[in-house]
Write a protein that holds these residues in place. Structure first.
Motif, PDB file in Angstrom:
ATOM      1  N   ARG B   8       0.871  -1.170   0.000  1.00  0.00           N
ATOM      2  CA  ARG B   8       0.000   0.000   0.000  1.00  0.00           C
ATOM      3  C   ARG B   8       0.914   1.227   0.000  1.00  0.00           C
ATOM      4  O   ARG B   8       1.462   1.620   1.026  1.00  0.00           O
ATOM      5  CB  ARG B   8      -0.914  -0.034   1.221  1.00  0.00           C
ATOM      6  N   VAL B   9       1.112   1.792  -1.177  1.00  0.00           N
ATOM      7  CA  VAL B   9       2.093   2.863  -1.337  1.00  0.00           C
ATOM      8  C   VAL B   9       1.374   4.207  -1.426  1.00  0.00           C
ATOM      9  O   VAL B   9       0.547   4.417  -2.320  1.00  0.00           O
ATOM     10  CB  VAL B   9       2.953   2.654  -2.604  1.00  0.00           C
ATOM     11  N   ASN B  10       1.664   5.078  -0.517  1.00  0.00           N
ATOM     12  CA  ASN B  10       1.053   6.412  -0.479  1.00  0.00           C
ATOM     13  C   ASN B  10      -0.469   6.320  -0.582  1.00  0.00           C
ATOM     14  O   ASN B  10      -1.103   7.069  -1.325  1.00  0.00           O
ATOM     15  CB  ASN B  10       1.627   7.318  -1.584  1.00  0.00           C
ATOM     16  N   GLY B  11      -1.020   5.350   0.104  1.00  0.00           N
ATOM     17  CA  GLY B  11      -2.472   5.209   0.169  1.00  0.00           C
ATOM     18  C   GLY B  11      -3.072   4.403  -0.967  1.00  0.00           C
ATOM     19  O   GLY B  11      -4.287   4.179  -0.995  1.00  0.00           O
ATOM     20  N   LYS B  12      -2.226   3.960  -1.897  1.00  0.00           N
ATOM     21  CA  LYS B  12      -2.763   3.247  -3.047  1.00  0.00           C
ATOM     22  C   LYS B  12      -2.249   1.807  -3.055  1.00  0.00           C
ATOM     23  O   LYS B  12      -1.048   1.576  -2.902  1.00  0.00           O
ATOM     24  CB  LYS B  12      -2.292   3.953  -4.324  1.00  0.00           C
ATOM     25  N   GLU B  13      -3.180   0.860  -3.240  1.00  0.00           N
ATOM     26  CA  GLU B  13      -2.753  -0.537  -3.239  1.00  0.00           C
ATOM     27  C   GLU B  13      -2.050  -0.876  -4.557  1.00  0.00           C
ATOM     28  O   GLU B  13      -2.535  -0.542  -5.633  1.00  0.00           O
ATOM     29  CB  GLU B  13      -3.969  -1.441  -3.035  1.00  0.00           C
ATOM     30  N   GLY B  47      21.067   6.866   3.810  1.00  0.00           N
ATOM     31  CA  GLY B  47      19.738   7.374   4.158  1.00  0.00           C
ATOM     32  C   GLY B  47      18.964   8.011   3.017  1.00  0.00           C
ATOM     33  O   GLY B  47      17.815   8.432   3.205  1.00  0.00           O
ATOM     34  N   SER B  48      19.536   8.073   1.801  1.00  0.00           N
ATOM     35  CA  SER B  48      18.826   8.713   0.688  1.00  0.00           C
ATOM     36  C   SER B  48      17.538   7.977   0.317  1.00  0.00           C
ATOM     37  O   SER B  48      16.641   8.550  -0.275  1.00  0.00           O
ATOM     38  CB  SER B  48      19.720   8.764  -0.558  1.00  0.00           C
ATOM     39  N   CYS B  49      17.483   6.693   0.637  1.00  0.00           N
ATOM     40  CA  CYS B  49      16.360   5.864   0.213  1.00  0.00           C
ATOM     41  C   CYS B  49      15.312   5.725   1.318  1.00  0.00           C
ATOM     42  O   CYS B  49      14.469   4.835   1.260  1.00  0.00           O
ATOM     43  CB  CYS B  49      16.856   4.483  -0.189  1.00  0.00           C
ATOM     44  N   THR B  50      15.366   6.592   2.314  1.00  0.00           N
ATOM     45  CA  THR B  50      14.465   6.440   3.463  1.00  0.00           C
ATOM     46  C   THR B  50      12.989   6.539   3.055  1.00  0.00           C
ATOM     47  O   THR B  50      12.592   7.473   2.357  1.00  0.00           O
ATOM     48  CB  THR B  50      14.778   7.514   4.521  1.00  0.00           C
ATOM     49  N   VAL B  51      12.221   5.557   3.483  1.00  0.00           N
ATOM     50  CA  VAL B  51      10.756   5.596   3.338  1.00  0.00           C
ATOM     51  C   VAL B  51      10.167   5.223   4.690  1.00  0.00           C
ATOM     52  O   VAL B  51      10.875   4.741   5.581  1.00  0.00           O
ATOM     53  CB  VAL B  51      10.241   4.596   2.267  1.00  0.00           C
ATOM     54  N   LEU B  52       8.861   5.456   4.838  1.00  0.00           N
ATOM     55  CA  LEU B  52       8.187   4.978   6.039  1.00  0.00           C
ATOM     56  C   LEU B  52       7.557   3.632   5.713  1.00  0.00           C
ATOM     57  O   LEU B  52       6.807   3.514   4.739  1.00  0.00           O
ATOM     58  CB  LEU B  52       7.109   5.963   6.501  1.00  0.00           C
ATOM     59  N   LEU B  53       7.881   2.628   6.522  1.00  0.00           N
ATOM     60  CA  LEU B  53       7.290   1.300   6.347  1.00  0.00           C
ATOM     61  C   LEU B  53       6.407   1.075   7.567  1.00  0.00           C
ATOM     62  O   LEU B  53       6.911   1.068   8.696  1.00  0.00           O
ATOM     63  CB  LEU B  53       8.411   0.267   6.260  1.00  0.00           C
ATOM     64  N   ASN B  54       5.129   0.920   7.342  1.00  0.00           N
ATOM     65  CA  ASN B  54       4.166   0.911   8.444  1.00  0.00           C
ATOM     66  C   ASN B  54       4.438   2.067   9.411  1.00  0.00           C
ATOM     67  O   ASN B  54       4.391   1.905  10.622  1.00  0.00           O
ATOM     68  CB  ASN B  54       4.204  -0.422   9.202  1.00  0.00           C
ATOM     69  N   GLY B  55       4.747   3.219   8.847  1.00  0.00           N
ATOM     70  CA  GLY B  55       4.907   4.422   9.659  1.00  0.00           C
ATOM     71  C   GLY B  55       6.293   4.640  10.228  1.00  0.00           C
ATOM     72  O   GLY B  55       6.566   5.691  10.798  1.00  0.00           O
ATOM     73  N   THR B  72       2.238  -0.891   4.623  1.00  0.00           N
ATOM     74  CA  THR B  72       2.061   0.420   4.013  1.00  0.00           C
ATOM     75  C   THR B  72       3.436   1.084   3.852  1.00  0.00           C
ATOM     76  O   THR B  72       4.310   0.947   4.698  1.00  0.00           O
ATOM     77  CB  THR B  72       1.184   1.354   4.873  1.00  0.00           C
ATOM     78  N   VAL B  73       3.571   1.778   2.740  1.00  0.00           N
ATOM     79  CA  VAL B  73       4.818   2.464   2.419  1.00  0.00           C
ATOM     80  C   VAL B  73       4.494   3.925   2.137  1.00  0.00           C
ATOM     81  O   VAL B  73       3.571   4.207   1.372  1.00  0.00           O
ATOM     82  CB  VAL B  73       5.496   1.833   1.180  1.00  0.00           C
ATOM     83  N   THR B  74       5.218   4.832   2.765  1.00  0.00           N
ATOM     84  CA  THR B  74       5.079   6.245   2.430  1.00  0.00           C
ATOM     85  C   THR B  74       6.391   6.723   1.855  1.00  0.00           C
ATOM     86  O   THR B  74       7.444   6.582   2.489  1.00  0.00           O
ATOM     87  CB  THR B  74       4.734   7.086   3.677  1.00  0.00           C
ATOM     88  N   THR B  75       6.317   7.268   0.643  1.00  0.00           N
ATOM     89  CA  THR B  75       7.507   7.834   0.016  1.00  0.00           C
ATOM     90  C   THR B  75       7.329   9.352  -0.044  1.00  0.00           C
ATOM     91  O   THR B  75       6.271   9.876   0.306  1.00  0.00           O
ATOM     92  CB  THR B  75       7.695   7.315  -1.422  1.00  0.00           C
ATOM     93  N   ILE B  76       8.344  10.034  -0.528  1.00  0.00           N
ATOM     94  CA  ILE B  76       8.274  11.496  -0.623  1.00  0.00           C
ATOM     95  C   ILE B  76       7.057  11.934  -1.446  1.00  0.00           C
ATOM     96  O   ILE B  76       6.452  12.969  -1.177  1.00  0.00           O
ATOM     97  CB  ILE B  76       9.600  12.068  -1.197  1.00  0.00           C
ATOM     98  N   GLU B  77       6.688  11.112  -2.423  1.00  0.00           N
ATOM     99  CA  GLU B  77       5.537  11.478  -3.267  1.00  0.00           C
ATOM    100  C   GLU B  77       4.245  11.504  -2.459  1.00  0.00           C
ATOM    101  O   GLU B  77       3.257  12.111  -2.875  1.00  0.00           O
ATOM    102  CB  GLU B  77       5.396  10.496  -4.433  1.00  0.00           C
ATOM    103  N   GLY B  78       4.247  10.817  -1.318  1.00  0.00           N
ATOM    104  CA  GLY B  78       3.026  10.782  -0.507  1.00  0.00           C
ATOM    105  C   GLY B  78       3.042  11.763   0.651  1.00  0.00           C
ATOM    106  O   GLY B  78       2.145  11.743   1.497  1.00  0.00           O
TER     107      GLY B  78
END
Lengths: 737, 160, 329
Positions: B8-13, B47-55, B72-78
């Motif tokens: 679930r990336v930036n709210g989209k499955e 750390g350039s590739c940092t994303v949120l994984l389950n927050g 769930t994954v949150t990237t900069i786009e989200g």
């Protein structure tokens, strides 16, 4: 005056960068993309006997493997620094079997996915006839050569009579300073996507020089230069290692042409330690003669450094001694040893950064020997004119830099005795050093278009590696056109725009800036000409001298209420745009002035008396770089230079295994660059006085001066804290134990 | 061997069919074309590739995409919504907490993670808590003030 | 990376069954170390058994006053846990001093115990290295070894164990709970890692078919102080050049007993048993600390480039002891 030049406006490309929408080279996507992963030599010297790629080719998804066996001939591009083209190393890739260094390209795996390309790369077996590599410059001095010139200036540099002055000097000092190999390590590894449509080649690159890249690629592949286009809208840091053109760019191009599909060649962090240059190590012996009052009468700066077997490079450390102080009797000597290491290249303030570490450390040592304040010692040797050419400075504010810096830092409260100052249980050390970088510029050009929607665009084939070019270009155009900067869009990083030089030598602002200014003036002139010829205009048949631009309008100087928007004028005349293009060449045929930026840096360190850990507590940097185009981005850039200087002083060192010649610490866990917790408060101020003669904007660059002097200021502070003089970078705790 | 992975990336499955070797970073960049997340070292060292994984902030280069199945994954786009910058993004912009911009998405996502972790409520904690994100341009002092502005405003809001 | 297949069991029994019956299989926890090693092709499993779903992620107080930590607890959850911060500050400090916040969010306690050395010759796939390629020799001995071990080395290997957490576990006398399909066993943290000897490839006592399920922290007497001192070049995000975890139990003004463990100097967290004897029933002062340090480093065998670690480690021990002492008053 609109005062857009100098205004601390937000970075023009900032929104794209904070949202992740800025497209760096590897971010472009194409249908049917092929992934290319380089195969690099693990041997530092020898000959390839056989490359067995049979296992690699069996991996599903692997398409082909380029090696010297199946790579056609490349052709050398003409080397012409700054304006035309230059390869990072002379040798063209995959043309022969000789291995000159560990990490040299032996091939490229081309595959449908990244995973299969990476797997296959490790399966390629290279049989090599190995020879013992030459890796240590001090042990191979008998092989050293003395370069005859440095950027056209003959070497060695001899001024006055060093031997005589030295023998007569009251005070004599001789010390050796050493600096290690350092790697640029921009956060973005180099990447190259090549797209070939059968006639035109487009490359999505990470380069500090789109024009140079285009010319090298076109020449190497025997394509007309106009058939090659380089796109490099965003560059994730360069610091010199994306200046010249390195082999991966040729290999992606060739692969795309052979495969007739887009090819993306990605360099890994490990590759960045061998294939895209480095700052070579230096061993600098400085011999100094002075009077008891602190006037330096004689100086010899003898630098031993290295290059590769496939490239010419000289780390010009002696330039610091040549160009900064009034040394009447001077010798600047170089010896260069060829080593089986990759080819060195420019790294932020090449020469000055290493040279000033030595010279400004030596001056600190002299200040202790003579019991003279280090600032006073520098003022005693201040050069009223350029010491080498004798020309007057166009503008030199070194004295102000020293004075303002000393005040800000509180230098007068310094007890000079080593170890005398404390903060809690820690030893406190204060040190200072002078910063310096020559003023360079090259021919540059730009185009400005006024558009019917009351906006404008500025175009130049220059680059922005975080340097702020997008922002300053539009500020300059805004100033001339009297449009707010948000109404102007900058376009760069595309070789099809008007040509601009390499983003190196701190020369972009001084080379491209005046071209933008002139182009904007021309565009505005066309607008005025259009209006006064337009019967429907308020300004029909007016004298151009009576008109001016104001906030997107053309107005009467005497009656601002009479106004027409730029857009109205264009629309009424059915013009899609009005443009001005300018090509500006540095004009100083009679060389009346010397151009140089100066600065002063002050550092405070805390040293644990037992563990010997060194922590920076604060720094002050004052810089005289002419007119500041954007105070916000300029400050960031100067701080960034100082932080790279902190890395140079305390952390950075590339280690080679002395048997194999391979880089031992080829990753960001072992090659240490500062982290946020290492960085103290940094106070930066600019003199901000326009250079009256350098160019129409009065601007000199500031990409490099920030790193110059930092390492010496910190080394001097460490001495003040501990009484231990470290002449070998980086200054790490084991050297103090 | 390919595996079916649902993220679930930036709210989209997103249902993907992936090589087990594909890292979350490569899946985001090369398959979903979410290229805001950057590859700096591919070894968990920058750390350039940092994303949120389950927050929680993680290095997406060291997470296999299959491990993230169902997460769930949150990237900069989200991070920004409806074209509005997140206050942290705005703060990076106004403090000029960036130069080349390559580490910036990782810095911002990392800062989001930082603000949700139980660090001391001090400016020094920003320096320590953000030391997993390298910046070679040396934007650190500006990054620190950009994050500190948001951190202290959250703290003020919580205490008032 | 070599191709592999991927499994995801949901119970410990399933995981143990899989690992025993699947040749070439290996457990995958946080992946921060293993995925890196697989990219380098230093470790090449043909089957990855992802154990992240196993119910081993709790930190719970024990009836005896101790604490049990599931082996899949993330490093950041451990370091930030209120009970750990309150009762075992040395462990919290050690965990939070290692790696980066992002890595700690993925890395697990069990994985940290299994962490591979940072020796670059081990990581470079090609140099002779007896740890990676048994019997091939040690490239670091004649190569670059400024960060390598000074205690418990052998001619086969001078690599260090890179963990900070394990150093604190050793000083806390933590107990590691291990299970296989057949049995459950416990081992002291200080005995979990092995010195290289002639077989540096064997790094721990864990058998390939076993799993770490839990780490037990015994209760500490109330009058105990502790601290973790770590020295590296950078302030953070770097492996220790030298570190020390110290736990001191006080009786009035005297040290009743103390424990010292060192990091960055050996292939395992290095317990200084002899030095600890000097602490027993002693009054703390700089002289005592220095003699502990001297004793601890008596057997040090540095190489050319890491000689500094001897004096540095002595200073680290003194600093750790005096810091723990200051916390007692």
């Amino acid at each position: 005056m609109n005062h857009w030049i100098g205004a601390p406006i937000d970075r023009a490309d900032g929104i794209l960068k904070v949202t992740g929408e800025a497209s760096y080279a590897a971010d472009f996507n194409f249908e049917n993309l092929i992934y290319g992963i380089p195969i690099l030599s693990t041997c530092a010297k020898g000959k390839v006997v056989k490359i067995d790629d049979s296992d690699a080719l069996k991996i599903p998804g692997v398409l082909t493997i380029l090696t010297s066996q199946n790579t056609p001939e490349f052709f050398p591009a003409k080397s012409d620094f700054g304006t035309a083209s230059q390869m990072g190393e002379i040798r063209l890739p995959l043309q022969d079997e000789t291995i000159h260094y560990a990490g040299q390209y032996l091939g490229v795996v081309l595959a449908e996915t990244l995973e299969s390309a990476e797997e296959a790369e490790k399966l390629v077996k290279v049989l090599v006839e190995e020879e013992p590599p030459i890796l240590e410059m001090e042990k191979n001095l008998s092989q050293a050569y003395s370069p005859k010139a440095f950027f056209g200036e003959p070497l060695p540099v001899i001024r006055g009579n060093f031997e005589k002055a030295f023998s007569e000097a009251e005070i004599k000092l001789e010390e050796i300073y050493t600096t290690p190999v350092e790697h640029h390590n921009p956060m973005e590894p180099h990447a190259s996507i090549a797209v070939w449509d059968g006639e035109n080649l487009t490359l999505y690159e990470s380069t500090q020089w789109v024009v140079g890249a285009r010319n090298v690629v076109a020449d190497a592949l025997k394509l007309p230069r106009e058939k090659v286009k380089i796109i490099s809208w965003f560059v994730g840091g360069g610091f010199g290692c994306k200046g010249f053109i390195w082999p991966h760019t040729l290999l992606s191009s060739l692969a795309a042409m052979q495969m007739k599909r887009p090819v993306k060649v990605l360099l890994s962090r490990r590759h960045l330690f061998t294939t895209v240059g480095h700052r070579p190590a230096t061993c600098q012996k400085l011999t100094l003669g002075a009077s008891r009052s602190g006037k330096i009468s004689a100086l010899k700066h003898h630098t031993i450094t290295h290059t590769s077997f496939v490239g010419e490079f000289l780390e010009g450390s002696g330039g610091a001694s040549q160009n900064l102080y009034d040394f009447p009797n001077l010798q600047v000597i170089y010896q260069v040893v060829r080593l089986n290491k990759g080819t060195p290249t420019f790294m932020r303030a090449p020469g000055e950064s290493t040279g000033l570490f030595a010279l400004e450390s030596l001056l600190d040592e002299l200040s202790y020997k003579l019991k003279i304040d280090p600032i006073e010692l520098r003022l005693k040797n201040y050069a009223e004119r350029h010491p080498e050419t004798g020309l007057p400075w166009s503008s030199s504010n070194l004295k102000e830099c020293l004075q303002i810096g000393a005040e800000k830092f509180g230098w007068k409260n310094r007890n000079p005795d080593p170890g005398s100052m404390k903060q809690g249980n820690l030893s406190l050390g204060w040190g200072m050093a002078v910063s310096m970088f020559p003023g360079f510029r090259s021919p540059g050009s730009a185009r400005v278009k006024i558009l019917p929607d009351n906006t404008a665009r500025v175009e130049s084939a220059t680059q922005d590696m975080g340097t702020g070019t997008y922002t300053t270009m539009k500020q300059i155009a805004a100033e001339i056109l009297s449009l707010p900067p948000e109404k102007i869009n900058s376009f760069l990083g595309d070789s099809s725009y008007p040509a601009a030089p390499i983003s190196g030598g701190s020369m972009t602002s001084a080379s491209v800036g005046p071209a933008v200014e002139a182009a904007a003036k021309k565009a505005l002139q066309h607008l005025i000409d259009t209006a006064i010829k337009d019967k429907a205009s308020l300004f029909y048949r007016c004298s151009p001298d009576d008109l001016q631009a104001k906030n997107g309008n053309l107005i009467f100087k005497t009656d601002p209420s009479k106004a027409e928007t730029f857009g109205e004028i264009l629309l009424r005349n059915n013009l899609p745009f009005l443009e001005g293009e300018a090509f500006i060449k540095p004009d100083q045929p009679d060389k009346k002035y010397a151009f140089q930026s100066h600065g002063a840096q002050f550092a405070e360190v805390l040293v644990d008396p037992y563990l010997k850990t060194i922590r920076l507590n604060r720094m002050v940097g004052i810089f005289d770089v002419g007119k500041i185009l954007n105070l916000k981005t300029a400050r960031s850039q100067a701080i960034g230079g100082m932080i790279m200087g902190i890395g140079m002083a305390l952390y950075e060192k590339t280690v080679y295994d002395l048997t194999t010649g391979r880089v031992v610490n080829d990753n960001l866990s072992d090659y240490l660059i500062p982290v946020m917790a290492d960085i103290p408060s940094i106070d930066v101020e600019f003199i901000d006085k326009p250079d009256p003669y350098f160019n129409s904007l009065g601007v000199r660059g500031l990409g490099e001066i920030g790193i110059t002097g930092t390492a010496a200021a910190i080394a001097n502070a460490v001495y003040h804290a501990t009484g231990i003089r470290i002449r070998d970078l980086p200054i790490t705790l084991e050297k103090l134990l | 061997m390919k595996y079916s992975v649902t993220l679930r990336v930036n709210g989209k499955e997103q249902k993907l069919n992936l090589d087990a070797r594909a890292t979350l970073l490569n899946a985001l960049r090369e398959i979903l074309h979410l290229t805001g997340t950057k590859k700096g070292c591919d070894q968990g060292q920058c750390g350039s590739c940092t994303v949120l994984l389950n927050g929680k902030r993680v290095n997406s280069c060291l997470v296999l995409a299959v491990m993230a199945d169902g997460k769930t994954v949150t990237t900069i786009e989200g991070v920004s919504s409806n074209g509005e910058l997140h206050p942290l993004q705005q703060s990076f912009l106004s403090h000029d907490g960036l130069q080349c911009g390559y580490c910036t998405p990782g810095q911002i996502v990392s800062a989001l993670g930082f603000l949700n972790e139980p660090w001391d409520k001090t400016p020094e904690a920003v320096q320590i808590g953000m030391s997993g994100n390298l910046c070679r341009c040396g934007a650190y002092p500006n990054i620190a003030s950009a994050i500190e502005e948001i951190r202290s405003s959250i703290q003020e809001a919580a205490s008032s | 990376m070599k191709p592999f297949t991927y499994q995801r069991p949901f119970t410990v029994q399933e995981a143990l069954h899989s690992i025993r019956n699947t040749p070439g299989s290996i457990f995958l926890a946080g992946g921060t170390n293993l995925v890196d090693m697989m990219k380098l092709e230093v470790i090449n499993p043909s089957v990855l058994i992802d154990i992240n779903q196993l119910p081993l992620n709790k930190i719970e107080p024990l009836p005896n006053g101790g604490i049990q930590i599931g082996s899949l607890v993330r490093n950041s959850d451990l370091g930030f846990h209120p009970l750990i911060r309150k009762n075992y500050p040395v462990l919290s400090q050690a965990v939070l001093s290692g790696a980066s916040p992002q890595l700690r969010n993925m890395a697990t306690v069990g994985g940290n115990l299994m962490q591979k050395t940072r020796c670059s010759y081990y990581r470079d796939e090609i140099s002779p290295c007896s740890k990676r390629n048994p019997g091939s020799g040690c490239s670091a001995l004649k190569g670059y070894h400024a960060e390598h071990a000074i205690l418990g080395t052998s001619s086969s290997c001078i690599a260090t164990h890179p963990s900070d957490m394990c150093v604190a576990l050793s000083a806390l006398e933590a107990i590691i709970h291990i299970e296989s399909e057949k049995e459950k066993r416990k081992i002291a943290a200080s005995e979990f890692h092995l010195l290289p000897g002639n077989s540096p490839e064997k790094e721990t006592v864990l058998e390939p078919y076993e799993i770490i399920v839990m780490i037990e922290l015994p209760p500490l007497p109330p009058n105990t102080t502790s601290c973790y001192i770590k020295v590296s070049h950078r302030a953070l995000y770097e492996f220790a050049l030298s570190s020390a975890a110290v736990v001191l139990e006080w009786e009035g003004e005297k040290i009743k007993q103390g424990r010292i463990a060192l990091g960055g100097v050996a292939a395992k967290p290095w317990r200084c048993f002899q030095a600890e004897r000097l602490l027993e029933n002693s009054l703390p002062d700089e002289k005592l600390f220095r003699s502990c340090a001297e004793t601890a480093l008596q057997g040090a065998e540095p190489q050319k480039e890491n000689q500094y670690k001897v004096e540095l480690t002595k200073q680290v021990i003194c600093k750790a002891l005096s810091t723990a002492f200051k916390r007692s008053v």
